[in-house]
Scaffold this motif. Structure first.
Motif, short mmCIF file in Angstrom:
data_model
loop_
_atom_site.label_atom_id
_atom_site.label_comp_id
_atom_site.label_asym_id
_atom_site.label_seq_id
_atom_site.Cartn_x
_atom_site.Cartn_y
_atom_site.Cartn_z
N ARG A 1 34.88 26.21 -8.67
CA ARG A 1 35.49 26.86 -9.82
C ARG A 1 35.12 26.16 -11.13
O ARG A 1 35.19 24.94 -11.24
CB ARG A 1 37.02 26.87 -9.68
N HIS B 1 34.77 32.03 -5.72
CA HIS B 1 35.17 30.67 -6.04
C HIS B 1 35.25 30.41 -7.54
O HIS B 1 35.54 29.28 -7.96
CB HIS B 1 34.21 29.67 -5.39
N GLY B 2 35.01 31.42 -8.34
CA GLY B 2 35.20 31.29 -9.78
C GLY B 2 34.18 30.45 -10.51
O GLY B 2 34.49 29.88 -11.56
N CYS B 3 32.96 30.36 -9.99
CA CYS B 3 31.92 29.64 -10.75
C CYS B 3 31.10 30.66 -11.55
O CYS B 3 31.15 31.86 -11.30
CB CYS B 3 31.05 28.80 -9.84
#
Length: 221
Positions: A58, A84-86
Motif C-alpha cells: 500500500r 493492495h493499494g499501490c
C-alpha cells in the motif's frame, strides 16, 4: 536502437569494441528468449508474478513496463497491485529525450499512443527518482547485476539522474537471459536485483535487506 528518432551516441575508439560485443550478445540472447516455448513462457510468467506480489504494498509507487515482443509479460500483477493499494506507473518518452517520465497506469485507452513501438499513456508525469521500485525489462543480465537493454539508453540515462532518491532497481526476465558477463561502459547502470522463474537474485546490499524474506539464493559477493 532508435536512430530515426534520436541522434545516436557517437562511440569513441575505446568503446567501439564494447558496443560490437553488446550487439552480438543482444542477438544471441534475443534468440534464446524467442526460443522459449509458449507453455514454458506461461509458467515462467506466472511464477515471476507470484514472486513480485509481496512487493505490491500500500502506498508504494512502482514503475513497470508493458511487455513488447518476446519480453516477459507481468500484466497479471495489475489486479494484485490494485487490491493492495499501490500505485503503478509506466514509462513515457518525450520526443528527442532519453530521460524517461512515468505516468499512472492503468489509464483510459483513449489516452494511449505508441512511441518507438511502445504503448504509453498521457497523465501526471513523475521522474524515475520519485518511484519506490522500478521493474525493468531487459535483454540480458550478468552475475554483477549489469543489465543489457535494447540499446536506446533510456533507463541508463534516467537512472543517472538519481542522487538522494534511489528507486529499487529490479530487472525482470527469463532464466535464459542470465549470462556470466556483459561488457559495460561508464554510463551503464547496475541493477539491485533480478527476478525470473527460478527466483530472486539480489546484487546490492540494499536489495538483500529489502528482499531478504523472498530470496531463495541470496548473492553473497
Amino acid at each position: 536502437m532508435c536512430t530515426n528518432f534520436l541522434s545516436p551516441i557517437k562511440p569513441n575508439h575505446q568503446t567501439r569494441t564494447v558496443m560490437l560485443e553488446k550487439a552480438a550478445l543482444r542477438r544471441q540472447l534475443r534468440r534464446q528468449r524467442m526460443a522459449i516455448t509458449t507453455s514454458k513462457r506461461r509458467l515462467a510468467q506466472a511464477q515471476v508474478v507470484r514472486l513480485l506480489k509481496p512487493l505490491m504494498r500500500r502506498g508504494k509507487n512502482i514503475g513497470l513496463y508493458l511487455a513488447s515482443g518476446s519480453e516477459l509479460n507481468i500484466n497479471a500483477i495489475l489486479q494484485d497491485a490494485a487490491a493492495h493499494g499501490c500505485h503503478l506507473h509506466t514509462p513515457y518518452i518525450e520526443p528527442n529525450q532519453r530521460r524517461l517520465w512515468f505516468t499512472p497506469y492503468p489509464a483510459p485507452s483513449h489516452h494511449g499512443h505508441h512511441m518507438l513501438n511502445i504503448l504509453q499513456y498521457e497523465g501526471d508525469k513523475r521522474r524515475i527518482e520519485r518511484l519506490d521500485i522500478v521493474l525493468m525489462p531487459l535483454i540480458g543480465i550478468d552475475k554483477r547485476g549489469m543489465r543489457l537493454g535494447q540499446g536506446g539508453g533510456f533507463y541508463d540515462t534516467s537512472l543517472s539522474f538519481c542522487r538522494e532518491q534511489q528507486p529499487l532497481r529490479i530487472g525482470i526476465g527469463f532464466a535464459a537471459q542470465q549470462c556470466e558477463y556483459i561488457p559495460n561502459e561508464a554510463h551503464d547502470q547496475a541493477l539491485d536485483a533480478y527476478v525470473c522463474e527460478t527466483g530472486i537474485t539480489a546484487f546490492s546490499a540494499r536489495a538483500r535487506a529489502t528482499l531478504a524474506p523472498f530470496l531463495n539464493k541470496p548473492h553473497t559477493g
